[in-house]
Design an enzyme around this catalytic site. Structure first.
Site, PDB file in Angstrom:
ATOM      1  N   ASP A  90      33.546 107.783  45.863  1.00  0.00           N
ATOM      2  CA  ASP A  90      33.436 107.659  44.401  1.00  0.00           C
ATOM      3  C   ASP A  90      34.485 106.682  43.883  1.00  0.00           C
ATOM      4  O   ASP A  90      35.474 106.381  44.569  1.00  0.00           O
ATOM      5  CB  ASP A  90      33.646 109.042  43.754  1.00  0.00           C
ATOM      6  N   GLU A 112      31.114 115.402  39.681  1.00  0.00           N
ATOM      7  CA  GLU A 112      31.944 114.662  40.646  1.00  0.00           C
ATOM      8  C   GLU A 112      32.957 115.595  41.293  1.00  0.00           C
ATOM      9  O   GLU A 112      33.172 115.556  42.513  1.00  0.00           O
ATOM     10  CB  GLU A 112      32.657 113.498  39.946  1.00  0.00           C
ATOM     11  N   LYS A 130      42.533  99.401  38.609  1.00  0.00           N
ATOM     12  CA  LYS A 130      42.596 100.862  38.460  1.00  0.00           C
ATOM     13  C   LYS A 130      43.906 101.459  38.983  1.00  0.00           C
ATOM     14  O   LYS A 130      44.154 102.644  38.815  1.00  0.00           O
ATOM     15  CB  LYS A 130      41.420 101.522  39.209  1.00  0.00           C
TER      16      LYS A 130
HETATM   17  C1  5RP Z   1      32.273 108.324  36.325  1.00  0.00           C
HETATM   18  C2  5RP Z   1      33.558 108.009  36.990  1.00  0.00           C
HETATM   19  C3  5RP Z   1      33.678 106.652  37.609  1.00  0.00           C
HETATM   20  O1  5RP Z   1      34.009 106.799  38.952  1.00  0.00           O
HETATM   21  C4  5RP Z   1      34.754 105.886  36.899  1.00  0.00           C
HETATM   22  O2  5RP Z   1      34.467 105.882  35.498  1.00  0.00           O
HETATM   23  C5  5RP Z   1      34.844 104.437  37.413  1.00  0.00           C
HETATM   24  O3  5RP Z   1      33.690 103.763  37.058  1.00  0.00           O
HETATM   25  P1  5RP Z   1      33.447 102.242  37.423  1.00  0.00           P
HETATM   26  O4  5RP Z   1      33.273 102.170  38.896  1.00  0.00           O
HETATM   27  O5  5RP Z   1      32.203 101.890  36.654  1.00  0.00           O
HETATM   28  O6  5RP Z   1      34.645 101.445  36.944  1.00  0.00           O
HETATM   29  O7  5RP Z   1      34.478 108.780  37.054  1.00  0.00           O
HETATM   30  O8  5RP Z   1      32.309 109.571  35.665  1.00  0.00           O
END
Ligand code: 5RP
Length: 232
Positions: A90, A112, A130
């Site tokens: 994820d 999740e 991130k």
């Molecule tokens: C969804 C999440 C996603 O993992 C998080 O928002 C990151 O998203 P992205 O890969 O689009 O930047 O927690 O609920």
């Protein structure tokens, strides 16, 4: 005067695609894979399609990921119909040097966390934007029961934070679980496990988007120099 970089600068989308492909190294033939939600995970799902004949299927964390998996012909199982998963893959909105994360930017945090809890290993895939020293710059998503919304907003205000109901098309966003999301700004989360436990104890909170008890074991971080593998 301009300087030409030695390697072409990669966009955020290219970094997401890079780590999405890199996550395939954590997929063993015959497995059922735990699959997260978001744009980075979409890259992973698209890459996974290339080996769909070699995996048994997936447990998905959202309706959106389920649709994408099925569109690629990857079977999606109910979490209750399978046992432990070897791996959950994820993205994250923030990840810190201990593998603690903020998640839920895509409103899928509850499922999740459920799928992450079912997996022995959490592999986080993220572009370098991130990576943070301390969680809290990204507004913290909290899934809540609607009748508790105003009291929970006051509870966050008492911590010096500002909580707002997430809207979609002018109305409160409704999650896959039929609940609402608060986005909370003004937090510096120095002790993520304690903070997660505290907020999860507040009546009306379904799930707080701090993933400390379900932290990452590995992070594949997309950087212009390539994928950095960080283990926690
Ligand atoms: C969804 C999440 C996603 O993992 C998080 O928002 C990151 O998203 P992205 O890969 O689009 O930047 O927690 O609920």
């Amino acid at each position: 005067m301009s300087t030409t970089p030695a390697t072409p600068v990669m966009s955020q989308d290219e970094l997401k695609a890079l780590v999405g492909r890199a996550a395939l190294d954590y997929v063993e033939p015959g497995q059922i894979i735990g699959v997260g939600t978001g744009s980075t995970v979409n890259c992973f799902i698209d890459a996974l399609a290339g080996m769909r004949e070699r995996i048994a299927g997936a447990v998905s964390s959202s309706e959106a990921s389920t649709q994408r998996l099925r569109a690629h012909g990857i079977p999606v199982f109910d979490a209750n119909d399978v046992g432990d998963l070897a791996v959950y893959i994820d993205g994250a909105d923030e990840i810190d040097p201990r593998g603690y994360m903020i998640k839920g930017g895509g409103a899928a945090l509850t499922r999740e966390k459920i799928v992450a809890a079912q997996a022995r290993r959490f592999v986080c895939i993220a572009d370098q934007s991130k990576w943070v020293g301390t969680l809290g710059r990204f507004p913290l998503p909290v899934e809540v029961i609607p009748m508790a919304t105003q009291r929970l907003i006051r509870q966050f205000a008492a911590l010096g934070a500002q909580a707002r109901v997430r809207l979609r098309d002018g109305a409160p966003l409704v999650t896959d679980n039929g609940q609402h999301i608060l986005d909370v700004t003004g937090l510096q989360i120095s002790d993520p496990p304690a903070f997660e436990s505290m907020v999860n104890d507040w009546p009306g909170v379904v799930t707080v988007g701090v993933f400390a008890h379900q932290r990452a074991h590995v992070c594949l971080l997309g950087t212009p120099e390539g994928v950095r593998t960080i283990t926690f």
